[in-house]
Enzyme design. Structure first.
Site, PDB file in Angstrom:
ATOM      1  N   CYS A  35      14.877  57.126  18.019  1.00 50.79           N
ATOM      2  CA  CYS A  35      13.648  57.923  17.943  1.00 50.79           C
ATOM      3  C   CYS A  35      13.724  59.117  18.883  1.00 50.79           C
ATOM      4  O   CYS A  35      12.975  60.058  18.767  1.00 50.79           O
ATOM      5  CB  CYS A  35      12.414  57.077  18.209  1.00 50.79           C
ATOM      6  SG  CYS A  35      12.199  56.601  19.922  1.00 50.79           S
ATOM      7  N   ASP A  37      13.477  59.122  22.350  1.00 50.68           N
ATOM      8  CA  ASP A  37      12.874  58.987  23.672  1.00 50.68           C
ATOM      9  C   ASP A  37      13.057  57.576  24.215  1.00 50.68           C
ATOM     10  O   ASP A  37      12.881  56.601  23.496  1.00 50.68           O
ATOM     11  CB  ASP A  37      11.364  59.288  23.622  1.00 50.68           C
ATOM     12  CG  ASP A  37      11.103  60.756  23.359  1.00 50.68           C
ATOM     13  OD1 ASP A  37      11.794  61.587  23.957  1.00 50.68           O
ATOM     14  OD2 ASP A  37      10.210  61.068  22.550  1.00 50.68           O
ATOM     15  N   CYS A  60      12.614  64.350  25.282  1.00 50.15           N
ATOM     16  CA  CYS A  60      12.271  65.769  25.195  1.00 50.15           C
ATOM     17  C   CYS A  60      11.378  66.171  26.363  1.00 50.15           C
ATOM     18  O   CYS A  60      11.040  65.357  27.230  1.00 50.15           O
ATOM     19  CB  CYS A  60      11.579  66.042  23.869  1.00 50.15           C
ATOM     20  SG  CYS A  60      10.001  65.195  23.724  1.00 50.15           S
ATOM     21  N   CYS A 104       5.508  59.899  19.471  1.00 47.73           N
ATOM     22  CA  CYS A 104       6.892  59.560  19.809  1.00 47.73           C
ATOM     23  C   CYS A 104       7.171  59.682  21.292  1.00 47.73           C
ATOM     24  O   CYS A 104       7.919  58.905  21.864  1.00 47.73           O
ATOM     25  CB  CYS A 104       7.863  60.416  19.016  1.00 47.73           C
ATOM     26  SG  CYS A 104       7.786  62.138  19.437  1.00 47.73           S
TER      27      CYS A 104
END
Lengths: 131, 395
Positions: A35, A37, A60, A104
């Site tokens: 995903c 993360d 991120c 997310c």
């Protein structure tokens, strides 16, 4: 570039409390590389308060800012207070997150709660956390 | 602060001569090429000159060039247009897993409409195997569409071999050459493609300038019907200034192609060497030699691409990434997954595309910045700490 608030960029540029506590009282991990993360929170507990909190994050800009913000919000709080920190509150404290990052990357509170639950489990107490 | 654009495939400034050629067509020569009076004369002549320049760049005839507003549109016109004209011949289309979404998403739609689609796999470098193409072709196959080069990992396909296979079975071949035209020697006639898409903004032309090459013997139907512009294959008043820009960019590219390829390859290799020698945990994605002269794609182990991109942005260096977080769909790059890259490496991918503005004196700064940014993010990565523990335990 994603539409990040100044607060997000501040925490992303200067993340607070990075690291991993040696022999932590509680450990919480969320996410995976698929995903995009991953967060690993470690806490030190003293007199029912979070004396220290550190994290390692793969992710991120939003994921890093969220981790940093959660660590700031949690430090010094009682376990009950810390369990009430929700992902939504974290996003609000950061001045909002872009819509597609809400789910997310906004996992910091979950990771913190897991660390507290891990601690409580070791102590033989059941935790009730906000989500 | 320095500003270094290493994302030239996304956008690069116009060449000055291109802008200069375009400007009079916004004002003085504003006429419509279709007009019967003299205001249309200069624009009409300029449009046909632009067409001839684009044709020369890929060794085609001017009447084989259909102008479009994007390579995505050219890809749509190629595939939908060819299918519309050849539906009776079959219902099978062959393409590859690493195509641009303007090809892949059309094929998904066509599948829903009853077409059978075969997406050929690629090897670890992103290459399609001509033998696999040969095996996939049936008597129902009406089109093969395989890109000339991949815009993300830069891998150049063995186009001649692939076209030969399709040709030997009488199946028309479309190639999305948007990433390749202006950066490789592409000869439409010699290669034998039926259809070829190209994009002007990839080689110094303006955004919104593109074209589809349709070989003389290939029949397609228009997507946009109306007037008889573009031989009836794309109705609508021509965007003369933009297309004049395309023509000028094509002219300059054709005149200086060999020199551009050489200069860019040297710079790319210098940057590659510098990064590989100075930044730890880098993996090159794509083919080591058979790649576009302006493309580099690296995965930085243990760290995520958007965080790298943002940090580099803070240092005035502009790049792209194939990570989930940098995509609108929040999915990591289909190209990186097709070459078998594990998810954590796909998430840490960085795409560099060089342009005319880049020079070798930027390399030390880029190297230093990437090194410190990667180091900083690695130190906070749970994957890196896990790796260190494993190394310790094995020692």
């Amino acid at each position: 570039m994603p539409d990040y608030s100044d607060k997000v960029m501040d925490h992303f540029s200067n993340p607070r409390n990075i690291g991993e506590i040696n022999e932590p009282d509680g450990l919480g991990e969320v996410g995976n590389p698929v995903c995009g993360d991953m967060m690993k929170f470690t806490i030190k507990v003293k007199d029912n308060r979070i004396e220290d909190v550190k994290y390692l994050t793969f992710g991120c800009g939003a994921a890093i800012a969220v981790s940093s913000m959660v660590s700031e919000m949690a430090k010094g709080k009682t376990l009950e207070e810390a369990l009430k920190i929700s992902n939504k509150q974290v996003a609000e404290e950061l001045g909002g997150l872009p819509g597609n990052k809400m789910h997310c990357s906004n996992l910091g509170a979950d990771a913190l709660h897991k660390a507290i639950e891990d601690y409580m489990e070791k102590q033989g107490v059941k935790a009730e956390s906000a989500t | 602060m320095k500003k270094i654009n290493l994302d030239n495939a996304a956008a690069s400034p116009l060449e000055p001569a291109v802008l200069e050629a375009m400007l009079p067509f916004f004002t003085e020569h504003f006429g419509n090429p279709s007009s019967g009076h003299e205001l249309g004369n200069v624009p009409r002549k300029a449009l046909e000159e632009a067409r001839a320049s684009v044709a020369r760049l890929i060794n085609a005839e001017p009447r084989e060039i259909i102008f479009t507003a994007s390579a995505s549109e050219a890809n749509n016109l190629a595939i939908k247009g060819l299918i519309a004209a050849n539906r009776v011949k079959g219902n099978h289309i062959i393409s590859s897993v690493v195509e641009h979404f303007s090809v892949l998403n059309q094929l998904k739609t066509l599948e829903k409409e009853g077409f059978a689609v075969t997406l050929l796999p690629v090897d670890q470098y992103g290459l399609v195997n001509p033998e696999q193409l040969d095996q996939a072709i049936t008597d129902k196959t009406i089109l093969v569409s395989i890109q000339a080069a991949n815009p993300e990992i830069g891998t150049i396909q063995p186009l001649d071999d692939l076209v030969k296979v399709a040709e030997s079975k009488g199946v028309p071949f479309h190639t999305d050459a948007a990433a390749a035209v202006g950066w490789t020697h592409l000869d439409a006639k010699k290669t034998g493609v039926a259809l070829l898409s190209l994009a002007g903004d990839q080689f110094g032309g303006p955004k919104g300038s593109a074209a589809l090459y349709v070989s003389k013997k290939t029949r397609i139907r228009p997507l946009i019907e109306g007037g008889i512009q573009e031989r009836g294959l794309r109705a609508g008043t021509e965007n003369v200034p933009i297309l004049v820009g395309l023509g000028m960019a094509a002219k300059l590219a054709a005149e200086t192609l060999a020199e551009r390829v050489k200069k860019s390859s040297i710079l790319r290799d210098q940057l590659k060497e510098s990064l590989i020698n100075n930044v730890p945990y880098l993996h090159l994605n794509g083919h080591p030699e058979q790649r576009l002269p302006h493309n580099l794609n690296f995965s930085v182990e243990f760290v995520e691409g958007e965080a790298l991109l943002l940090r580099l942005n803070m240092a005035g260096i502009y790049v792209s990434s194939g990570s989930s977080c940098t995509s609108q769909a929040l999915k990591s790059s289909h190209v990186l997954s097709a070459i078998g890259l594990p998810p954590e490496l796909a998430q840490g991918s960085l795409l560099f595309t060089l342009g005319r503005q880049n020079s070798a004196d930027e390399i030390p700064y880029i190297t230093d910045q990437l090194n410190s940014v990667a180091d900083l993010l690695r130190k906070m990565s749970p994957l890196y700490h896990q790796y260190l523990k494993e190394v310790q335990n094995n020692a």
